[in-house]
Motif scaffolding. Structure first.
Motif, short mmCIF file in Angstrom:
data_model
loop_
_atom_site.label_atom_id
_atom_site.label_comp_id
_atom_site.label_asym_id
_atom_site.label_seq_id
_atom_site.Cartn_x
_atom_site.Cartn_y
_atom_site.Cartn_z
N GLU A 211 0.85 -1.19 0.00
CA GLU A 211 0.00 0.00 0.00
C GLU A 211 0.88 1.24 0.00
N VAL A 212 0.46 2.26 -0.72
CA VAL A 212 1.19 3.53 -0.79
C VAL A 212 0.34 4.61 -0.15
N GLU A 213 0.91 5.31 0.83
CA GLU A 213 0.18 6.35 1.54
C GLU A 213 0.22 7.67 0.78
N MET A 214 -0.96 8.23 0.49
CA MET A 214 -1.07 9.54 -0.14
C MET A 214 -2.28 10.26 0.42
N LEU A 215 -2.05 11.46 0.94
CA LEU A 215 -3.10 12.33 1.47
C LEU A 215 -4.01 11.61 2.46
N GLY A 216 -3.39 10.87 3.36
CA GLY A 216 -4.15 10.26 4.44
C GLY A 216 -4.78 8.93 4.12
N ARG A 217 -4.61 8.45 2.88
CA ARG A 217 -5.16 7.15 2.48
C ARG A 217 -4.06 6.21 2.06
N LYS A 218 -4.33 4.93 2.20
CA LYS A 218 -3.38 3.92 1.74
C LYS A 218 -3.97 3.25 0.49
N TYR A 219 -3.29 3.51 -0.64
CA TYR A 219 -3.79 3.02 -1.92
C TYR A 219 -3.15 1.68 -2.27
N PRO A 220 -3.97 0.72 -2.79
CA PRO A 220 -3.42 -0.57 -3.19
C PRO A 220 -2.38 -0.42 -4.30
N ALA A 221 -1.28 -1.16 -4.19
CA ALA A 221 -0.21 -1.11 -5.18
C ALA A 221 0.36 -2.52 -5.35
N MET A 222 1.02 -2.73 -6.49
CA MET A 222 1.58 -4.04 -6.77
C MET A 222 2.89 -3.91 -7.54
N VAL A 223 3.85 -4.74 -7.18
CA VAL A 223 5.11 -4.81 -7.91
C VAL A 223 4.85 -5.46 -9.26
N VAL A 224 5.32 -4.81 -10.34
CA VAL A 224 5.12 -5.33 -11.69
C VAL A 224 6.46 -5.42 -12.40
N GLN A 225 6.45 -6.13 -13.52
CA GLN A 225 7.65 -6.25 -14.34
C GLN A 225 7.89 -4.92 -15.05
N GLU A 226 9.12 -4.43 -15.00
CA GLU A 226 9.41 -3.20 -15.71
C GLU A 226 10.02 -3.51 -17.07
N PRO A 227 9.80 -2.61 -18.04
CA PRO A 227 8.99 -1.40 -17.98
C PRO A 227 7.55 -1.66 -18.40
N LEU A 228 6.68 -0.70 -18.15
CA LEU A 228 5.31 -0.80 -18.65
C LEU A 228 5.27 -0.67 -20.17
N VAL A 229 6.16 0.17 -20.70
CA VAL A 229 6.21 0.42 -22.14
C VAL A 229 7.65 0.21 -22.61
#
Length: 868
Positions: A835-853
């Motif tokens: 989870e990544v904290e931004m502006l008081g909330r913890k947003y779901p996040a996931m490790v992915v293979q880089e790069p996206l593009v």
């Protein structure tokens, strides 16, 4: 009318000479010109101690910062540490400071400085036997508007991965901690337990006692009358008592910093600012309290307020149109003998803040004033100090420009001491590098920015903040006049550079926010332009150096961990510290045999140049390094149609077969000679064009005209940042810096541990690799709403802090938020959820293979492989 107003009006009417005679006893004027120059043999009689002819380090200036450095160096075991003070310790800004101490800082790296200061102050009395008068009732930053609450949440997200104790608290908790507040407008507070205030004089004397205890010598009065460099990089420091030969000198002279710097040819951009605070008599409601009140900082009122004995101390920061600069000292120097004197107070300037303070703390209305302090504190253009070795003079260091010297003193003393003793900074603090300024930092610019910075002390600290006073400087690119009316400009090392461009119908202008704002849509449009057509970006702020000479290859092989490119080729290389951390990332091109073009980021220009010059001097290399940053303009042309546009303007074959990726050629474009490198930080097909500054506008106009049929347009650095993140490109200062090693940053490809040359940091990296990594840079995507990561957000897993982001953006190509993040190696597997904290909330996040593009070269290579 309140008693507080009556007291203020009484002070305004009072004869100031009589007031100062009571409150501000001036320092004895020392007439140095009348002192006879005496030889070293007679110095004992003058200073009461044996004079040292030689020293490892001479620190000039006896304020809390300089004395802290003497203490830390001596404690670290350095022999022959000498501090020279022109009058008496604390003279200048230290003695009259309000003494506030706080863990809080909006920046990332300076949190460490504040933390180290407070931890030192907590133990200093026990160590030295000297009382320091340290009070730690905590502090509360008051949010009284919704955007201020967002600001506090934003700062909390950037703090949880630090050891700093900091909490977002409710109005109820604020009232419990500070029962004298009017809570009508209070929405939330940022609470730092352990904050408070310290007596600056006692602190300095305790540090001095510690410095002497560990073997440092402190001489005063000892005016530095001259500084002469020697051929071997040392300094002769002249005083009325004799000369000291020093291995290095440190300018820690506060508002005398410009005068000391001018002795060796530097005009340091520092200026004294008038800062006022008011002390009240006993306030019955304060006296009746059982515990000391926490310090409060009313962000909207732009003032701090703390308990002073049984009364209150109140200090505001006026708006830029009301605050006062002591600019005559920049012009004419500090008046002789000035040291422990004050300015005449002007309470009319702070009446607006007084009214707001009385509304927030009603007991002020009936308080009597017993003291008003209006003294000089030193500002730099951006309010941050100038800390570290200075480019352009060997072994000359600065510790100057401290607007908040008391809270910085302990941590900066430790930071500089570690750097001096070990040869590298203990952690990244580039925002305080003295080399962030250059010849473009003129006196008018200094004054405009210092005025703005003082007035901005408590403004909302938005991400991507811009401040506009003093701009533009004389550093404008050849296309600035063509672009300034079309773009929202950013400021980079004195340069104006487009962040994003607006079209008819766009909500133009600088409109900062903690959420997606007016630039979000236009930046997406620019990313689409580069991905589908062709765009042009001004990259002139890059730092640029020419390195040539008999030992050029040998020097660069020593400095950089990559092998050197062959003639006509380009690569990405990294300078490392002796312990294997990333000091710089540089693009290197060998133009002709032994002649190299080096390109670095705009904020790293003199930072990198100083490091290279140091190695040249110490290794006695036969090379010439010239800074050509202002001589050469740079345009980036990127997108699938970039080749088509450029081919119209040159006879050079721009085909993939003839002009390969990471190749460099001199070409004519529209009849103008320039150098082209096939590279693009967007990851798309592109070239960087290195153009004589005088020809830049003509080349730009020719490219724009030639690209009309291809739909050519401008793009800015916001789009470039989003595109580079999609491609998985690391950025120096974010994914890599002096806090990271290249292996954990995923830079293995650029680090040639098997190359023959013994590059700086090689042995350390071999040891790091053998031991294994504890953390690694990961690539994560997030499920967000109207907020995107910026970098430095806290990462959580199962209620525990496990890492931090380094940079982030919205990926317009894949329609999701993404970021780089440092995580423990056991959490770096693809599919790992956090989870990544931004502006008081913890947003779901996931490790992915880089790069996206995939990058354009990779896509092209795969297409060729597929056809084969």
């Amino acid at each position: 009318m309140s008693r507080f107003f009556n007291a203020i009006n009484t002070h305004l009417r009072r004869d100031f000479a009589a007031y100062r005679a009571i409150v501000c006893i001036p320092l004895r004027t020392i007439n140095y010109t009348s002192q006879k120059h005496v030889g070293n043999g007679d110095s004992t009689m003058v200073l009461g101690k044996r004079w040292k002819d030689a020293a490892e380090t001479v620190i000039i200036g006896g304020g809390c910062v300089g004395v802290s450095l003497a203490y830390h160096l001596a404690k670290a075991g350095q022999k022959d540490v000498v501090l020279l003070e022109k009058s008496e310790l604390t003279a200048g800004s230290t003695w009259h400071a309000a003494g506030l101490t706080t863990y809080y800082h909006p920046g990332i790296n300076l949190k460490k400085v504040h933390y180290h200061s407070i931890k030192l102050y907590e133990s200093l009395e026990a160590e030295t036997g000297q009382a320091v008068g340290f009070h730690q009732p905590g502090s509360i930053r008051i949010a009284s508007t919704p955007v201020r609450v967002d600001e506090l949440k934003y700062q909390m997200a950037r703090t949880h991965w630090h050891p700093t104790p900091q909490w977002l608290i409710t109005p109820e908790k604020i009232k419990e901690l500070f029962p004298l507040l009017n809570m009508d407008k209070v929405l939330a507070g940022l609470y730092n337990p352990g904050d408070g205030h310290i007596d600056p004089y006692s602190l300095t004397m305790a540090l001095a006692a510690g410095a002497r205890m560990y073997g440092a010598q402190i001489y005063n009065p000892a005016l530095v009358s001259g500084l002469t460099p020697t051929s071997d990089g040392k300094w002769d420091v002249q005083t009325p008592h004799g000369t000291i030969r020093a291995n290095r000198i440190v300018n820690a002279t506060g508002f005398w910093a410009r005068e000391v710097g001018q002795q060796i040819g530097f005009d340091h951009p520092t200026i004294p600012v008038h800062h006022q605070y008011v002390v009240t008599a006993t306030v019955p409601e304060v006296k009746a309290l059982k515990a000391e009140l926490p310090v409060i900082r009313d962000l909207e009122g732009s003032y701090y307020l703390r308990q002073e004995r049984d009364g209150l101390l109140f200090g505001p920061y006026e708006k830029e149109e009301k605050m006062v600069l002591q600019d005559s000292w920049v012009r004419d120097g500090v008046p002789p003998g000035f040291g422990k004197e004050l300015f005449e107070s002007d309470l009319d300037r702070i009446m607006h803040h007084v009214e707001m303070a009385m509304e927030m703390v009603p007991v002020l209305k009936n308080a009597d004033i017993i003291n008003i302090v209006s003294g000089p504190i030193t500002y730099t253009p951006d309010l941050l100090p100038m800390v570290g070795p200075h480019q352009g003079a060997r072994n000359y260091w600065t510790a100057i420009g401290f607007g908040y010297g008391v809270i910085h003193a302990g941590g900066i003393g430790k930071f500089l001491s570690d750097w001096i003793v070990t040869g590298e900074p203990p952690y990244d603090l580039i925002e305080c590098d003295p080399n962030r300024y250059g010849k473009w930092t003129t006196v008018p610019y200094l004054c405009a920015k210092a005025r703005e910075s003082y007035g901005f002390n408590n403004v909302v600290g938005y991400p991507k903040e811009e401040r506009f006073a003093g701009r533009p400087t004389n550093r404008t690119s050849g296309v600035y006049e063509l672009l300034k009316g079309k773009a929202s400009m950013g400021f980079h090392a004195g340069w104006e550079q487009p962040h994003w461009f607006y079209k008819p119908g766009d909500n133009a202008g600088y409109k900062p926010s903690f959420r997606r704002t007016n630039w979000f849509g236009p930046v997406g449009r620019e990313c689409k332009l580069v991905m589908e057509k062709v765009g042009v970006v001004d990259l002139t702020p890059f730092g640029k150096f020419m390195v040539k000479g008999k030992d050029s290859h040998k020097l660069l092989d020593r400095l950089f961990a990559n092998t050197m490119p062959k003639v006509g080729l380009t690569n990405i290389s990294h300078m490392l510290t002796p312990t294997g951390r990333v000091y710089a990332e540089v693009t290197i091109t060998q133009l002709t045999p032994g002649e190299f073009l080096l390109i670095t980021g705009s904020g790293s220009e003199l930072h990198d140049l100083r490091w290279m010059e140091k190695e040249v001097a110490e290794g006695a290399y036969d090379v010439d390094i010239s800074n050509v940053t202002e001589d050469i303009g740079v345009l980036g042309v990127a997108g699938p149609k970039a080749r088509d546009v450029l081919q119209k303007l040159t006879q050079e074959d721009m085909s993939d077969a003839s002009f390969k990726f990471l190749h460099c050629k001199p070409i004519q474009l529209g009849g103008i000679n320039l150098r082209a490198i096939r590279i693009s930080y967007t990851g798309e097909l592109g070239w960087e064009l290195y153009i004589p500054h005088k020809d830049m506008a003509a080349v730009y106009q020719a490219i724009m005209a030639a690209g009309e049929d291809e739909g050519i347009d401008n793009f800015g650095t916001y789009a470039m940042s989003s595109l580079r993140l999609e491609k998985g490109f690391r950025g120096w200062g974010a994914e890599m810096n002096c806090d990271t090693n290249p292996l954990e940053a995923g830079l293995d490809y650029f680090i040639k541990l098997n190359k023959h040359a013994d590059f700086i940091g090689k042995a350390a990296l071999q040891e790091i690799k053998a031991k294994g990594l504890k953390r690694k840079l990961s690539y994560i995507t997030m499920e967000t709403d109207d907020v995107d990561p910026e970098g430095n957000e806290t990462i959580w897993l199962n209620g525990k802090v496990v890492g931090n982001t380094t940079s982030g953006a919205y990926s317009y190509t894949t329609q999701q938020s993404l970021a780089f993040a440092y995580l423990p190696v056991e959490l770096c597997s693809v599919g790992q959820k956090v989870e990544v904290e931004m502006l008081g909330r913890k947003y779901p996040a996931m490790v992915v293979q880089e790069p996206l593009v995939l990058t354009e070269p990779t896509r092209t290579r795969l297409q060729k492989k597929s056809k084969a």
